[in-house]
Design a protein around this motif. Structure first.
Motif, mmCIF file in Angstrom:
data_model
loop_
_atom_site.group_PDB
_atom_site.id
_atom_site.type_symbol
_atom_site.label_atom_id
_atom_site.label_comp_id
_atom_site.label_asym_id
_atom_site.label_seq_id
_atom_site.Cartn_x
_atom_site.Cartn_y
_atom_site.Cartn_z
ATOM 1 N N VAL A 1 -21.817 -14.602 -19.081
ATOM 2 C CA VAL A 1 -21.428 -13.208 -19.291
ATOM 3 C C VAL A 1 -20.979 -13.004 -20.735
ATOM 4 N N LEU A 2 -21.464 -11.935 -21.330
ATOM 5 C CA LEU A 2 -21.047 -11.493 -22.656
ATOM 6 C C LEU A 2 -20.490 -10.081 -22.538
ATOM 7 N N THR A 3 -19.333 -9.828 -23.139
ATOM 8 C CA THR A 3 -18.812 -8.457 -23.226
ATOM 9 C C THR A 3 -19.077 -7.958 -24.642
ATOM 10 N N ARG A 4 -19.687 -6.780 -24.725
ATOM 11 C CA ARG A 4 -20.123 -6.282 -26.041
ATOM 12 C C ARG A 4 -20.238 -4.772 -26.009
ATOM 13 N N GLN A 5 -19.516 -4.095 -26.891
ATOM 14 C CA GLN A 5 -19.616 -2.652 -27.077
ATOM 15 C C GLN A 5 -19.438 -1.879 -25.770
ATOM 16 N N GLY A 6 -18.426 -2.280 -24.990
ATOM 17 C CA GLY A 6 -18.083 -1.562 -23.778
ATOM 18 C C GLY A 6 -18.953 -1.850 -22.577
ATOM 19 N N LEU A 7 -19.863 -2.827 -22.702
ATOM 20 C CA LEU A 7 -20.717 -3.214 -21.587
ATOM 21 C C LEU A 7 -20.580 -4.705 -21.316
ATOM 22 N N LEU A 8 -20.952 -5.108 -20.113
ATOM 23 C CA LEU A 8 -21.041 -6.512 -19.763
ATOM 24 C C LEU A 8 -22.512 -6.875 -19.627
ATOM 25 N N TRP A 9 -22.867 -8.028 -20.171
ATOM 26 C CA TRP A 9 -24.242 -8.526 -20.130
ATOM 27 C C TRP A 9 -24.245 -9.885 -19.452
ATOM 28 N N LEU A 10 -25.179 -10.101 -18.564
ATOM 29 C CA LEU A 10 -25.250 -11.359 -17.822
ATOM 30 C C LEU A 10 -26.627 -11.982 -18.033
#
Length: 236
Positions: free
Chosen positions: A84-93
């Motif tokens: 998981v990456l948190t970036r610019q107000g979103l979570l990416w998996l």
């Protein structure tokens, strides 16, 4: 002992001397690859739980040794090494297929979801060298570096080297990355604790441009048997 993976906790004050504390997460099925992330002052954990064909979310009731199951965020799908990456107000998996051939990308507005698959997913297709995650996404503030296990070796379950990729574009509509020039970043040394392979890295900042990294090594066929404490490196 148990015949499945469980999640344990060790602590250190200097990154060199470590003390084992206890098991902090134990399920009736195999767990591995504990990916921890912070979201709005709360800590979350996504371990690998491919044994039950789902990606499961846990929330810290007492960080770092108390965890409570929240929900499966991706159900009825076999995925491994979710990162998981948190970036610019979103979570990416980022998560790969068990055969190491494809890398899938999902995004969400909050940890509980709903998680949506990116329109470009799989973002790596039919490529066992580059697909399977090898640790957290390194965010330097200026660059995003994704790590992969090189899993092309015949007869080996895990990769023998770690490769790096700079994420150039990451939006809801588009994903683009390029390999780093210094690949592979980690590989077997030919002797000692990492004689025949390395396949994981977890890096975090200690000062501008410098990072502390936990890595692993393999000295004989079978399981990776060492986690090595500390190495300082410059981001390529």
């Amino acid at each position: 002992g148990v015949d499945r993976g469980v999640i344990g906790l060790a602590t250190s004050v200097d990154g060199r001397r470590w003390r084992y504390e206890r098991i902090v997460l134990d399920e009736p099925f195999h767990l591995s690859y504990p990916n921890v992330f912070k979201w709005k002052e709360e800590y979350y954990l996504v371990p690998e739980s491919v044994a039950v064909k789902s990606v499961r979310l846990y929330k810290a009731t007492h960080f770092p040794d108390g965890w409570q199951f929240v929900k499966p965020i991706i159900a009825d799908r076999a995925l491994v090494d979710s990162t998981v990456l948190t970036r610019q107000g979103l979570l990416w998996l980022f998560s790969s297929s068990p055969d190491n051939q494809n890398l899938y990308l999902f995004y969400a507005d909050q940890p509980e979801g709903p998680w949506r698959e990116h329109p470009g997913s799989p973002i790596v297709r039919g490529n066992a060298r580059d697909a399977r995650p090898a640790g957290n996404i390194l965010d330097t503030g200026e660059r995003l570096i994704r790590f992969s296990q090189d899993s092309r070796a015949i007869g080996e379950k895990y990769g023998k080297a770690v490769r790096g990729f700079e994420i150039m574009t990451l939006t809801r509509e588009e994903y683009r990355e390029r390999p780093l020039e210094d690949n592979p970043l980690l590989k077997g040394s030919g002797e000692g604790w990492n004689a025949i392979g390395m396949h994981q890295i977890s890096a975090w900042p200690v000062s501008r441009g410098r990072w502390i990294a936990a890595v692993d090594g393999k000295r004989r066929s079978g399981q990776y048997i060492f986690c090595l404490g500390k190495t300082i490196f410059r981001v390529p």
